[in-house]
Scaffold this motif. Sequence first.
Motif, PDB file in Angstrom:
ATOM      1  N   HIS A 240      56.953  64.363 114.038  1.00  0.00           N
ATOM      2  CA  HIS A 240      57.591  63.049 114.160  1.00  0.00           C
ATOM      3  C   HIS A 240      58.760  63.152 115.150  1.00  0.00           C
ATOM      4  O   HIS A 240      59.526  64.132 115.109  1.00  0.00           O
ATOM      5  CB  HIS A 240      58.110  62.607 112.790  1.00  0.00           C
ATOM      6  CG  HIS A 240      58.496  61.160 112.746  1.00  0.00           C
ATOM      7  ND1 HIS A 240      59.687  60.689 113.269  1.00  0.00           N
ATOM      8  CD2 HIS A 240      57.843  60.073 112.266  1.00  0.00           C
ATOM      9  CE1 HIS A 240      59.753  59.389 113.089  1.00  0.00           C
ATOM     10  NE2 HIS A 240      58.643  58.982 112.481  1.00  0.00           N
ATOM     11  N   PRO A 241      58.925  62.176 116.050  1.00  0.00           N
ATOM     12  CA  PRO A 241      60.021  62.249 117.028  1.00  0.00           C
ATOM     13  C   PRO A 241      61.394  62.456 116.386  1.00  0.00           C
ATOM     14  O   PRO A 241      62.239  63.160 116.937  1.00  0.00           O
ATOM     15  CB  PRO A 241      59.949  60.897 117.742  1.00  0.00           C
ATOM     16  CG  PRO A 241      58.521  60.491 117.622  1.00  0.00           C
ATOM     17  CD  PRO A 241      58.061  61.000 116.277  1.00  0.00           C
ATOM     18  N   CYS A 278      58.271  50.535 112.242  1.00  0.00           N
ATOM     19  CA  CYS A 278      58.948  51.830 112.210  1.00  0.00           C
ATOM     20  C   CYS A 278      60.464  51.643 112.315  1.00  0.00           C
ATOM     21  O   CYS A 278      60.955  51.037 113.254  1.00  0.00           O
ATOM     22  CB  CYS A 278      58.445  52.698 113.358  1.00  0.00           C
ATOM     23  SG  CYS A 278      59.281  54.291 113.395  1.00  0.00           S
ATOM     24  N   PHE A 280      62.597  53.801 112.969  1.00  0.00           N
ATOM     25  CA  PHE A 280      63.194  54.687 113.973  1.00  0.00           C
ATOM     26  C   PHE A 280      63.054  54.105 115.385  1.00  0.00           C
ATOM     27  O   PHE A 280      63.572  54.658 116.352  1.00  0.00           O
ATOM     28  CB  PHE A 280      62.495  56.060 113.880  1.00  0.00           C
ATOM     29  CG  PHE A 280      63.086  57.125 114.742  1.00  0.00           C
ATOM     30  CD1 PHE A 280      64.423  57.490 114.622  1.00  0.00           C
ATOM     31  CD2 PHE A 280      62.305  57.780 115.687  1.00  0.00           C
ATOM     32  CE1 PHE A 280      64.967  58.483 115.432  1.00  0.00           C
ATOM     33  CE2 PHE A 280      62.850  58.779 116.495  1.00  0.00           C
ATOM     34  CZ  PHE A 280      64.182  59.124 116.361  1.00  0.00           C
ATOM     35  N   ALA A 281      62.357  52.958 115.491  1.00  0.00           N
ATOM     36  CA  ALA A 281      61.964  52.431 116.809  1.00  0.00           C
ATOM     37  C   ALA A 281      63.145  52.246 117.769  1.00  0.00           C
ATOM     38  O   ALA A 281      63.025  52.527 118.960  1.00  0.00           O
ATOM     39  CB  ALA A 281      61.204  51.130 116.627  1.00  0.00           C
ATOM     40  N   CYS A 284      63.803  55.599 119.296  1.00  0.00           N
ATOM     41  CA  CYS A 284      62.666  56.449 119.653  1.00  0.00           C
ATOM     42  C   CYS A 284      62.276  56.281 121.123  1.00  0.00           C
ATOM     43  O   CYS A 284      62.011  55.164 121.572  1.00  0.00           O
ATOM     44  CB  CYS A 284      61.465  56.110 118.759  1.00  0.00           C
ATOM     45  SG  CYS A 284      60.040  57.140 119.136  1.00  0.00           S
ATOM     46  N   TYR A 286      59.524  56.945 122.440  1.00  0.00           N
ATOM     47  CA  TYR A 286      58.090  56.652 122.573  1.00  0.00           C
ATOM     48  C   TYR A 286      57.716  55.277 122.006  1.00  0.00           C
ATOM     49  O   TYR A 286      56.540  54.951 121.933  1.00  0.00           O
ATOM     50  CB  TYR A 286      57.262  57.711 121.828  1.00  0.00           C
ATOM     51  CG  TYR A 286      57.612  59.125 122.197  1.00  0.00           C
ATOM     52  CD1 TYR A 286      57.136  59.695 123.371  1.00  0.00           C
ATOM     53  CD2 TYR A 286      58.425  59.899 121.364  1.00  0.00           C
ATOM     54  CE1 TYR A 286      57.469  61.003 123.712  1.00  0.00           C
ATOM     55  CE2 TYR A 286      58.757  61.197 121.696  1.00  0.00           C
ATOM     56  CZ  TYR A 286      58.279  61.749 122.874  1.00  0.00           C
ATOM     57  OH  TYR A 286      58.605  63.031 123.205  1.00  0.00           O
ATOM     58  N   ALA A 287      58.696  54.477 121.611  1.00  0.00           N
ATOM     59  CA  ALA A 287      58.413  53.214 120.901  1.00  0.00           C
ATOM     60  C   ALA A 287      57.606  52.248 121.776  1.00  0.00           C
ATOM     61  O   ALA A 287      57.853  52.123 122.976  1.00  0.00           O
ATOM     62  CB  ALA A 287      59.716  52.567 120.472  1.00  0.00           C
ATOM     63  N   CYS A 291      54.521  49.811 117.360  1.00  0.00           N
ATOM     64  CA  CYS A 291      55.426  50.382 116.358  1.00  0.00           C
ATOM     65  C   CYS A 291      56.120  49.299 115.524  1.00  0.00           C
ATOM     66  O   CYS A 291      56.840  49.610 114.581  1.00  0.00           O
ATOM     67  CB  CYS A 291      56.471  51.269 117.026  1.00  0.00           C
ATOM     68  SG  CYS A 291      55.761  52.514 118.104  1.00  0.00           S
ATOM     69  N   VAL A 295      54.106  51.383 109.445  1.00  0.00           N
ATOM     70  CA  VAL A 295      53.539  52.686 109.827  1.00  0.00           C
ATOM     71  C   VAL A 295      53.484  53.579 108.589  1.00  0.00           C
ATOM     72  O   VAL A 295      54.481  54.206 108.227  1.00  0.00           O
ATOM     73  CB  VAL A 295      54.422  53.376 110.905  1.00  0.00           C
ATOM     74  CG1 VAL A 295      53.709  54.608 111.448  1.00  0.00           C
ATOM     75  CG2 VAL A 295      54.791  52.423 112.023  1.00  0.00           C
ATOM     76  N   CYS A 308      54.000  57.983 111.936  1.00  0.00           N
ATOM     77  CA  CYS A 308      54.211  57.636 113.353  1.00  0.00           C
ATOM     78  C   CYS A 308      52.850  57.299 113.939  1.00  0.00           C
ATOM     79  O   CYS A 308      51.936  58.139 113.907  1.00  0.00           O
ATOM     80  CB  CYS A 308      54.831  58.804 114.111  1.00  0.00           C
ATOM     81  SG  CYS A 308      54.876  58.544 115.893  1.00  0.00           S
ATOM     82  N   CYS A 309      52.712  56.075 114.492  1.00  0.00           N
ATOM     83  CA  CYS A 309      51.394  55.673 114.986  1.00  0.00           C
ATOM     84  C   CYS A 309      51.020  56.392 116.285  1.00  0.00           C
ATOM     85  O   CYS A 309      49.871  56.374 116.696  1.00  0.00           O
ATOM     86  CB  CYS A 309      51.319  54.160 115.133  1.00  0.00           C
ATOM     87  SG  CYS A 309      52.610  53.467 116.157  1.00  0.00           S
ATOM     88  N   HIS A 310      52.001  57.025 116.957  1.00  0.00           N
ATOM     89  CA  HIS A 310      51.687  57.734 118.209  1.00  0.00           C
ATOM     90  C   HIS A 310      51.788  59.252 118.063  1.00  0.00           C
ATOM     91  O   HIS A 310      51.859  59.966 119.064  1.00  0.00           O
ATOM     92  CB  HIS A 310      52.645  57.275 119.312  1.00  0.00           C
ATOM     93  CG  HIS A 310      52.487  55.829 119.666  1.00  0.00           C
ATOM     94  ND1 HIS A 310      51.267  55.259 119.947  1.00  0.00           N
ATOM     95  CD2 HIS A 310      53.404  54.836 119.769  1.00  0.00           C
ATOM     96  CE1 HIS A 310      51.433  53.975 120.209  1.00  0.00           C
ATOM     97  NE2 HIS A 310      52.723  53.685 120.102  1.00  0.00           N
ATOM     98  N   ILE A 314      51.754  61.925 121.206  1.00  0.00           N
ATOM     99  CA  ILE A 314      53.034  62.597 121.507  1.00  0.00           C
ATOM    100  C   ILE A 314      52.876  64.113 121.430  1.00  0.00           C
ATOM    101  O   ILE A 314      53.424  64.855 122.241  1.00  0.00           O
ATOM    102  CB  ILE A 314      54.143  62.122 120.520  1.00  0.00           C
ATOM    103  CG1 ILE A 314      54.461  60.658 120.758  1.00  0.00           C
ATOM    104  CG2 ILE A 314      55.391  62.963 120.646  1.00  0.00           C
ATOM    105  CD1 ILE A 314      55.303  60.023 119.644  1.00  0.00           C
TER     106      ILE A 314
HETATM  107 FE1  SF4 Z   1      58.515  56.275 117.649  1.00  0.00          FE
HETATM  108 FE2  SF4 Z   1      56.661  54.420 117.279  1.00  0.00          FE
HETATM  109 FE3  SF4 Z   1      56.364  56.812 116.209  1.00  0.00          FE
HETATM  110 FE4  SF4 Z   1      58.216  55.153 115.280  1.00  0.00          FE
HETATM  111  S1  SF4 Z   1      55.988  54.850 115.198  1.00  0.00           S
HETATM  112  S2  SF4 Z   1      58.449  57.295 115.674  1.00  0.00           S
HETATM  113  S3  SF4 Z   1      58.870  54.134 117.136  1.00  0.00           S
HETATM  114  S4  SF4 Z   1      56.412  56.318 118.399  1.00  0.00           S
END
Ligand code: SF4
Length: 317
Positions: A240-241, A278, A280-281, A284, A286-287, A291, A295, A308-310, A314
């Motif tokens: 997770h980021p 999310c 954390f967006a 983040c 990568y948002a 997001c 999530v 985290c959907c990505h 990532i």
């Molecule tokens: Fe970042 Fe999106 Fe993952 Fe949240 S869901 S941690 S905003 S990439």
Amino acid sequence: MALLEVEHLKKYFPSPRGVVHAVDDVTFSIEKGKTMGLVGESGCGKSTLGRTIIHLLESTDGTIRFEGEDVTHPNKQRMRKLREDMQIIFQDPYSSLNPRLTIQETIMEPLKLSGRFDAASLPKEADRLMDLAGIEKRFRTSYPHELDGGRRQRVGIARALALMPKFIVCDEPVSALDVSIQAQILNLLMDLQEEYGLTYIFVTHDLSVVRHISTDICVMYLGQMVETCPTKELFNYPLHPYTKALLSAILTVDIHKKNERILLKGEINSPINPKPGCRFAQRCPYATEECRQPVPLHEIRPGHFVACCHAKEINQL
Ligand code: SF4
């Protein structure tokens, strides 16, 4: 078998500006004899989660199961037994000890309340607990203010062990101590765990401490769990980021690792009436638009769950 199972647990607090979602839909389980480290920044809900599990706070929603039994809303009799089986060790032993009681009286207090011991056997039992926690007998008649921080925390541990609990929430138990004393207290907790098969939740913001003591880790962010897996897996493959940023702060001091420190930018969202998606967006790198949708945690590697959907892109999985 899991000793403790927590499902969709929520703890909300009303506030003048709205509802604080301190713990929001948290699910996990701990096997007997294991230690689950709860990590995250101050205010992420980790202490509130620990206190809700042992019923120091009433849950808003969700289920708590202990030894397979639903104990979310126990009756008085069940609560009395739970108070013996589930204990807590606080961060600041000084404020959690009664300044007017001697060390022996402090340790005898839960023994007396349990009604399991006659008056004559109480001092002997207190001595046994002082031995277990490594407190010299010469401190029997001392008061908390006469002890150093490490010994005070040992008194907190002796008191928590008094009724031989099965499960202990260790709420930042070494944060207020010098580093040299921290190691002694952590070793004591691990020795006691091995000897008595204790199960711990270990709440901390210190990743080096949690790496040392935990078998599994949950990373929390603004009331939600964002990543959970065995400890070794988390330190080798943070996915997770947010976890990556947390770990980069301690891994950069390791000369064998070439990780860059990740500095988080952006404001922390408010836990008051949070928006879906999310949390954390805002911080983040990568948002994306995606997001903004809820999530949930999902398994990315065996036994390794991430919200985290990505996460796959990532981490190039
Ligand atoms: Fe970042 Fe999106 Fe993952 Fe949240 S869901 S941690 S905003 S990439």
